[in-house]
Design an enzyme around this catalytic site. Structure first.
Site, short mmCIF file in Angstrom:
data_model
loop_
_atom_site.label_atom_id
_atom_site.label_comp_id
_atom_site.label_asym_id
_atom_site.label_seq_id
_atom_site.Cartn_x
_atom_site.Cartn_y
_atom_site.Cartn_z
N GLU A 23 -17.99 53.58 -58.79
CA GLU A 23 -18.54 54.65 -57.94
C GLU A 23 -18.28 55.95 -58.67
OE1 GLU A 23 -20.37 54.34 -55.41
OE2 GLU A 23 -20.10 52.20 -55.06
N GLY A 52 -14.49 57.48 -59.66
CA GLY A 52 -14.11 58.61 -60.51
C GLY A 52 -15.31 59.08 -61.31
N PHE A 59 -18.61 70.15 -59.89
CA PHE A 59 -17.35 69.86 -59.19
C PHE A 59 -16.59 71.14 -58.86
CE2 PHE A 59 -14.33 66.30 -58.25
CZ PHE A 59 -15.29 65.51 -57.62
N GLU A 69 -22.90 67.89 -63.31
CA GLU A 69 -22.07 67.88 -62.10
C GLU A 69 -21.02 68.97 -62.28
OE1 GLU A 69 -19.13 64.70 -61.61
OE2 GLU A 69 -19.71 64.58 -59.51
N CYS A 85 -18.07 64.02 -54.81
CA CYS A 85 -19.15 63.39 -55.60
C CYS A 85 -20.51 63.65 -54.95
CB CYS A 85 -18.91 61.89 -55.70
SG CYS A 85 -18.66 61.10 -54.11
N GLY A 101 -1.13 57.59 -65.12
CA GLY A 101 -2.35 58.16 -65.67
C GLY A 101 -3.33 57.08 -66.12
P1 NAD Z 1 -11.52 60.68 -63.51
O1 NAD Z 1 -12.53 59.67 -63.86
O2 NAD Z 1 -11.00 61.54 -64.58
O3 NAD Z 1 -10.23 59.97 -62.85
C1 NAD Z 1 -10.33 59.11 -61.74
C2 NAD Z 1 -9.23 58.04 -61.83
O4 NAD Z 1 -9.45 57.22 -62.97
C3 NAD Z 1 -7.83 58.59 -61.99
O5 NAD Z 1 -6.94 57.74 -61.26
C4 NAD Z 1 -7.57 58.47 -63.49
O6 NAD Z 1 -6.20 58.39 -63.81
C5 NAD Z 1 -8.30 57.17 -63.79
N1 NAD Z 1 -8.81 57.01 -65.15
C6 NAD Z 1 -9.36 57.95 -65.96
N2 NAD Z 1 -9.78 57.39 -67.11
C7 NAD Z 1 -9.51 56.07 -67.04
C8 NAD Z 1 -9.71 54.96 -67.90
N3 NAD Z 1 -10.28 55.10 -69.10
N4 NAD Z 1 -9.32 53.74 -67.49
C9 NAD Z 1 -8.78 53.56 -66.28
N5 NAD Z 1 -8.53 54.57 -65.41
C10 NAD Z 1 -8.90 55.82 -65.79
O7 NAD Z 1 -12.17 61.48 -62.31
P2 NAD Z 1 -11.85 62.95 -61.80
O8 NAD Z 1 -12.55 63.91 -62.68
O9 NAD Z 1 -10.43 63.17 -61.56
O10 NAD Z 1 -12.59 62.84 -60.38
C11 NAD Z 1 -13.76 63.44 -60.13
C12 NAD Z 1 -14.94 62.55 -60.46
O11 NAD Z 1 -14.98 61.44 -59.57
C13 NAD Z 1 -16.26 63.27 -60.27
O12 NAD Z 1 -17.15 62.95 -61.30
C14 NAD Z 1 -16.77 62.72 -58.94
O13 NAD Z 1 -18.15 62.81 -58.77
C15 NAD Z 1 -16.28 61.31 -59.00
N6 NAD Z 1 -16.21 60.74 -57.66
C16 NAD Z 1 -17.10 59.77 -57.30
C17 NAD Z 1 -17.09 59.27 -56.00
C18 NAD Z 1 -18.09 58.21 -55.55
O14 NAD Z 1 -17.86 57.59 -54.51
N7 NAD Z 1 -19.18 57.99 -56.25
C19 NAD Z 1 -16.16 59.75 -55.08
C20 NAD Z 1 -15.27 60.76 -55.49
C21 NAD Z 1 -15.30 61.23 -56.79
#
Ligand code: NAD
Length: 483
Positions: free
Chosen positions: A250, A228, A380, A378, A284, A208
Site C-alpha cells: 500500500e 509506506g 506529503f 507526492e 497517502c 529501522g
Molecule cells: P517509508 O517507506 O520510508 O517507511 C515506511 C516503513 O517502511 C517504515 O516502517 C520504514 O522503517 C520501513 N522501510 C523503509 N524502507 C524499507 C525497506 N527497504 N525494507 C523494509 N522496510 C522498510 O514511508 P514514509 O515516507 O515514512 O511514509 C510515507 C509514505 O507512505 C508516503 O509515500 C505515503 O503515501 C505512504 N502511505 C501509504 C498509505 C496507503 O495506504 N497506500 C498509507 C499511509 C502512507
C-alpha cells in the site's frame, strides 16, 4: 508524559523485554522533547520472534473462532472506553492534531470490532464437482504475517493488518516506523495483551529499514503487508519476488480532486482544504492536485487561500491548533523545495509557503504547471496545488496520466454524471461529492498503479489478503483407477 509505561526501554514478544539493539528515543516533532524511550529490536530479536510466533500460531488457529473474536471485541471495548490509550501518544509522537488523533483512535476501534466479526464469518464455499464428493474452497491462515507500517497514521495503518490477520488465525510480527513505535505498535500490543491475546502471537519490533528488510527476507514469514512509500515498496517487491511471498504493498498517492463546472464552490473549497491540509497533508490519500474549470479557478483559489490563511498551526497538545508539525526536518525541506521549485516554474503562491521550526503554513499554489513538481510528485505536506482544465475529457486524461492510482474525489451538482465518469478513472477509490481522504473498516481499500499492489484491506476482503485458499475434497470410498 508517563515515564512508567510498560514499554519503557522494551520491545514486545508477548512479554516486555529489552531489545537487542539497545533503546530508541521517541521525540515529539512539535517540541523536540524526548517523550519516551523504547527498546530497539535487532535481527536476532526478529529470528526469536519468528520462532515463537510460528509455535504460537498453530495453537491459535486451532482454537474455536469464539476465542479470537473475544480478544478482538474486548480490545475494541477497552479502546472505545479509553481512546486516550492511543490519542495521548498520537498527539506528541506523530504530531497529530487532537481531532485527527481522535478520528484515528475511532478507526482503530472499528477495525478491531470488524475483526471480531471477521473471525465468525463463513470462510469458504461448497463447490460443485463432477464427482460424487464434497468439494470446498476454504481460506486457511498463511501462518506468520509480517507488518511494516509508516509514521503518519501509525495506529490504524498497523492495526488494519494486525487485527484481521490475528482474527483469521495468524501470528503477526509488526515493525512500526522508528519515529512512531508507540502508537504504531507498542500501545497496540499493550491493548491486545490486556484484551487476552495469548503469548507469542503478536511481536512489536521497533527498528529501522534494516530490520524491515530482514523481516521481508525471513523464510519463516510467508506474507508481508507493507504500507509506506512507493520507493520502499518497490525495494520490498524486488526482495520478496524470488522468495515467492504473498506481498501486499500500500504505497504513495498523488490524488486528484476534480471540481466539475456545476459544483458549489464554497462547499468545494471547504472539501479541498480538508483534503489537502488534514494532518499537514501527510496522508497517502491527501488531495494533491485540485483540477478546476478555468472560468471558476479565480473564485475557488481565493476561497481556498482564505481558508489556508485562517487555519491555526502549532503544538498539537494545544487543542486550538488544528494542524501540527511536519514529522521531521528532512520531510519539511522536501515540502519546501517542491513549493519553491513550483513557484519558479510558474505557479502563483496564494497562501503559505513559509515555516517556523517544523510548522509549515497551509499553502495554496495557483495555476500550477502540469510538469512542475507540485503537480507531478507526492508532496506529503500541507500544500494545495490548483490546475485548470477546459473540458471534462481533458480532466479525466490529466487524472489518469498520473503514475499513481489511490483516491480521486469528484465534486459536482450532478452525482450520477460523476458516477459515469468513475468508469473512466483508474483509481483504487473514487469519492463523489467528497474529498479524497477516507477509510472505513468495512470498505475495500487499496491502490492501483504505483499506489499499490497485492490484496486490499477491509472486512471480508481480508480473507484473501491474510489467508491462503485451500481446495479440499472428500468422498466416501477410495477412488479406483485403471492401473
Ligand atoms: P517509508 O517507506 O520510508 O517507511 C515506511 C516503513 O517502511 C517504515 O516502517 C520504514 O522503517 C520501513 N522501510 C523503509 N524502507 C524499507 C525497506 N527497504 N525494507 C523494509 N522496510 C522498510 O514511508 P514514509 O515516507 O515514512 O511514509 C510515507 C509514505 O507512505 C508516503 O509515500 C505515503 O503515501 C505512504 N502511505 C501509504 C498509505 C496507503 O495506504 N497506500 C498509507 C499511509 C502512507
Amino acid at each position: 508524559m508517563s515515564t512508567s509505561a510498560v514499554w519503557n526501554g522494551k520491545i514486545f514478544d508477548g512479554t516486555w523485554r529489552p531489545g537487542g539493539a539497545g533503546t530508541l528515543d521517541v521525540t515529539a516533532p512539535a517540541t523536540g522533547e524526548v517523550v519516551s524511550t523504547v527498546g530497539a529490536a535487532s535481527v536476532d530479536d526478529l529470528d526469536r520472534a519468528v520462532d515463537k510466533a510460528t509455535t504460537a500460531q498453530a495453537a491459535w488457529a486451532a482454537l474455536p473462532y469464539t476465542e479470537r473474536a473475544a480478544v478482538m471485541s474486548k480490545a475494541a471495548a477497552l479502546l472505545s472506553e479509553e481512546p486516550e490509550r492511543l490519542t495521548r501518544w498520537l498527539v506528541p509522537e506523530s504530531g497529530s492534531g487532537q481531532g485527527k488523533a481522535s478520528f484515528e483512535a475511532g478507526l482503530v476501534t472499528s477495525e478491531l470490532a470488524e475483526a471480531a466479526g471477521l473471525a465468525s464469518q463463513p470462510y469458504g464455499q461448497v463447490l460443485r464437482s463432477r464427482k460424487p464428493r464434497l468439494s470446498i474452497g476454504r481460506h486457511v491462515p498463511v501462518g506468520v504475517v509480517g507488518v511494516i507500517s509508516p509514521f503518519n497514521f501509525p495506529a490504524i495503518l498497523s492495526m488494519r493488518s494486525v487485527a484481521p490477520a490475528l482474527a483469521l488465525g495468524n501470528a503477526v510480527i509488526l515493525k512500526p516506523d522508528p519515529r512512531t513505535p508507540i502508537a504504531g505498535g507498542l500501545a497496540l500490543a499493550a491493548l491486545l495483551a490486556e484484551a487476552g491475546l495469548p503469548d507469542g502471537l503478536l511481536h512489536v519490533l521497533p527498528a529501522g529499514a534494516d530490520v524491515g528488510a530482514a523481516l521481508v527476507a525471513h523464510p519463516g514469514v510467508p506474507c508481508i503487508s507493507f504500507t509506506g512509500s512507493t520507493a520502499a515498496g518497490r525495494k520490498i517487491g524486488e526482495a520478496a519476488a524470488p522468495l515467492l511471498k504473498k506481498v501486499h504493498l500500500e504505497l504513495g498517492g498523488n490524488n486528484a480532486l476534480l471540481v466539475l463546472p456545476d459544483a458549489d464552490i464554497d462547499a468545494a473549497a471547504s472539501a479541498g482544504a480538508w483534503g489537502s491540509f488534514l494532518h499537514q497533508g501527510q496522508i497517502c490519500m491527501t488531495s494533491g492536485r485540485h483540477l478546476v474549470p478555468a472560468d471558476l479557478a479565480a473564485e475557488y483559489t481565493a476561497k481556498l487561500a482564505e481558508k489556508a490563511r485562517n487555519i491555526p498551526v502549532g503544538d498539537p497538545t494545544d487543542p486550538d491548533n488544528a494542524l501540527g508539525p511536519i514529522i521531521d526536518e528532512n520531510q519539511l525541506k522536501k515540502v519546501d523545495e517542491i513549493v519553491q521549485a513550483s513557484v519558479l516554474a510558474g505557479a502563483s503562491l496564494e497562501a503559505g509557503g513559509t515555516y517556523q521550526a517544523l510548522f509549515y503554513r497551509p499553502t495554496v499554489l495557483g495555476n500550477v504547471p502540469k510538469d512542475s513538481p507540485a503537480f507531478t510528485q507526492e508532496i506529503f505536506g500541507p500544500v494545495a496545488p490548483i490546475t485548470t482544465y477546459e473540458t471534462i475529457d481533458e480532466a479525466i486524461d490529466i487524472i489518469n496520466a498520473s503514475e499513481y492510482g489511490l483516491s480521486v474525489g469528484i465534486l459536482t451538482g450532478n452525482p450520477y454524471r460523476a458516477f459515469e465518469l468513475a468508469d473512466r478513472i483508474r483509481s483504487g477509490a473514487v469519492h463523489i461529492n467528497d474529498q479524497t481522504v477516507d477509510d472505513e473498516a468495512v470498505a475495500p481499500f487499496g491502490g492501483t498503479k504505483a499506489s499499490g499492489t497485492g490484496g486490499h484491506f477491509g472486512s471480508s476482503v481480508n480473507l484473501d489478503t491474510f489467508c491462503d485458499l485451500q481446495w479440499v475434497t472428500m468422498q466416501a470410498d477410495i477412488e479406483r483407477y485403471p492401473f
